[in-house]
Design a protein around this motif. Structure first.
Motif, short mmCIF file in Angstrom:
data_model
loop_
_atom_site.label_atom_id
_atom_site.label_comp_id
_atom_site.label_asym_id
_atom_site.label_seq_id
_atom_site.Cartn_x
_atom_site.Cartn_y
_atom_site.Cartn_z
N HIS A 105 0.57 -1.33 0.07
CA HIS A 105 0.01 0.04 0.00
C HIS A 105 0.94 1.43 0.03
CE1 HIS A 105 -3.74 -2.42 1.98
NE2 HIS A 105 -3.50 -2.96 0.77
N ALA A 142 -4.52 4.28 -9.21
CA ALA A 142 -5.23 4.45 -10.18
C ALA A 142 -5.46 2.87 -10.97
CB ALA A 142 -5.22 5.28 -11.05
N HIS A 143 -4.15 2.21 -11.08
CA HIS A 143 -4.21 0.86 -11.75
C HIS A 143 -4.13 -0.19 -10.96
CE1 HIS A 143 -4.25 2.98 -15.64
NE2 HIS A 143 -3.39 3.79 -15.28
N PRO A 145 -5.21 -3.25 -8.05
CA PRO A 145 -6.26 -3.95 -7.85
C PRO A 145 -7.70 -3.13 -7.14
CG PRO A 145 -4.68 -5.46 -7.71
CD PRO A 145 -4.28 -3.84 -7.80
N ALA A 146 -8.71 -3.42 -7.14
CA ALA A 146 -9.98 -2.58 -6.46
C ALA A 146 -9.66 -2.76 -5.04
CB ALA A 146 -11.23 -3.24 -7.02
N GLU A 147 -9.20 -4.19 -4.74
CA GLU A 147 -9.10 -4.42 -3.16
C GLU A 147 -7.95 -3.32 -2.61
OE1 GLU A 147 -7.39 -7.80 -5.27
OE2 GLU A 147 -8.94 -6.68 -5.42
N GLN A 149 -7.03 -0.44 -3.78
CA GLN A 149 -7.61 0.91 -3.42
C GLN A 149 -8.66 0.91 -2.43
OE1 GLN A 149 -9.68 1.94 -7.29
NE2 GLN A 149 -7.93 1.23 -8.64
N ASP A 150 -9.61 0.16 -2.31
CA ASP A 150 -10.45 0.18 -0.90
C ASP A 150 -9.85 0.33 0.17
OD1 ASP A 150 -12.48 0.04 -3.03
OD2 ASP A 150 -13.11 -2.22 -2.51
N ARG A 172 -11.13 9.09 -5.23
CA ARG A 172 -11.81 8.05 -6.39
C ARG A 172 -12.10 8.89 -7.68
NH1 ARG A 172 -12.75 2.94 -4.58
NH2 ARG A 172 -13.06 2.63 -2.58
N ALA A 176 -9.99 7.97 -11.22
CA ALA A 176 -10.94 7.84 -12.67
C ALA A 176 -10.22 8.71 -13.79
CB ALA A 176 -12.24 7.92 -12.35
N ARG A 179 -6.97 7.33 -15.08
CA ARG A 179 -7.38 6.18 -15.96
C ARG A 179 -7.73 7.21 -17.14
NH1 ARG A 179 -8.96 3.92 -11.16
NH2 ARG A 179 -11.24 4.37 -11.52
#
Length: 243
Positions: A105, A142-143, A145-147, A149-150, A172, A176, A179
Motif C-alpha cells: 500500500h 489508479a491501476h 486492484p480494487a481491493e 484501492q479500497d 476516487r 478515474a 485512467r
C-alpha cells in the motif's frame, strides 16, 4: 516463536531510513531478545557482510544487503530499461525525474535524477511514501486492484499540506481521471512548492511502475509543458520492457 533465521531477518528489519544506525541495546529491544542473543545475531550478520560496525560501536546495514537488493528482478530490469529515458527527460528539463513501483500500500522509489537548484522533494531512492498524495502514487493506485484501492482509501490519510486530498470520494474521482487521461497531476499535495506529473509504465499490458517529473510551482499549470514529455518517456520505457 521466531526461528533462528527469523531472528536474523528481524535484526535487519529493525533498521529504517529514520534509524539507519542502531546500538546493540537498540537491536535487542527492537527484536525482543536478550542482549547476549542480540550480540550473537549481530556478530553473524557482521561476519556475512549484512551489517557493518562503526567506530563508535554502532551498527549499520552492510553493502552485502545492497548487492543483493540490486539483483531484485523487478527493480533491476525496470531500472535498466528506464535509465536512458529518465536521463533524456532530465537533460531536457533539469528537474526532478522519479521512477517508482507499488509495494503493498506504499510507493517505493527505485530511481531518481535531481538537479542542483530543483525543488526539494521528500522522496529518496529506496524510500517509501504514501500512495495517494504523489503523482506516481496516484498513477499506481489508479491501476491497482480494487481491493488495494479500497484498503488505501479506507485507511486514515495523512494531510501533508492544505492541498493534500484526504477525502476518499474526491480521491476516487482523481483516480478515474488518471485512467481517463493517462497521466496524474499532484498539485502541492506533498509540499507547498512542488507540483508533479506522472504517467504509467506498462509491461505486457500491466502497469508495473510510474514515471514522474516534479517541478517548483504554485498551480497545476506549471506542469502542462511537461505532460507530453513524461508520457512519451513512460511509453518508451514500456516498449523497452515489452509493453
Amino acid at each position: 516463536m521466531r526461528t533462528a533465521n527469523g531472528k536474523l531477518l528481524a535484526v535487519l528489519d529493525a533498521f529504517a531510513r529514520d534509524r539507519p544506525r542502531l546500538t546493540l541495546s537498540e537491536v535487542a529491544r527492537a527484536v525482543g531478545v536478550p542482549l547476549s542473543t542480540a550480540h550473537r545475531l549481530v556478530g553473524e550478520l557482521v561476519a556475512w557482510g549484512g551489517l557493518e560496525r562503526d567506530e563508535d560501536g554502532g551498527y549499520r546495514v552492510g553493502l552485502r544487503v545492497w548487492e543483493l537488493g540490486a539483483l531484485a528482478p523487478r527493480g533491476l530490469g525496470l531500472r535498466e530499461a528506464a535509465l536512458p529515458f529518465m536521463e533524456d527527460l532530465y537533460e531536457v528539463t533539469h528537474e526532478n525525474v522519479q521512477l517508482a513501483v507499488r509495494e503493498g500500500h506504499e510507493v517505493l522509489f527505485v530511481e531518481r535524477f535531481a538537479a542542483r537548484g530543483a525543488v526539494t522533494v521528500l522522496t529518496q531512492v529506496g524510500g517509501r511514501f504514501a500512495l495517494p498524495p504523489t503523482g506516481v502514487g496516484l498513477v499506481l493506485l489508479a491501476h491497482a486492484p480494487a481491493e488495494v484501492q479500497d484498503a488505501v482509501l479506507a485507511a486514515p490519510l495523512t494531510r501533508y499540506t492544505r492541498h493534500t486530498v484526504v477525502d476518499p470520494a474526491r480521491l476516487r474521482a482523481l483516480l478515474a481521471e488518471v485512467r481517463r487521461t493517462g497521466h496524474a497531476v499532484s498539485d502541492r499535495q506533498v509540499t507547498d512548492d512542488a507540483v508533479s506529473v506522472a504517467a504509467p509504465v506498462r509491461q505486457r499490458g500491466t502497469v508495473v511502475a510510474a514515471l514522474s517529473i516534479v517541478v517548483r510551482g504554485g498551480s497545476p499549470s506549471v506542469v502542462r509543458p511537461y505532460v507530453n514529455g513524461v508520457m512519451a518517456a513512460a511509453r518508451g520505457i514500456s516498449r523497452s520492457l515489452g509493453e
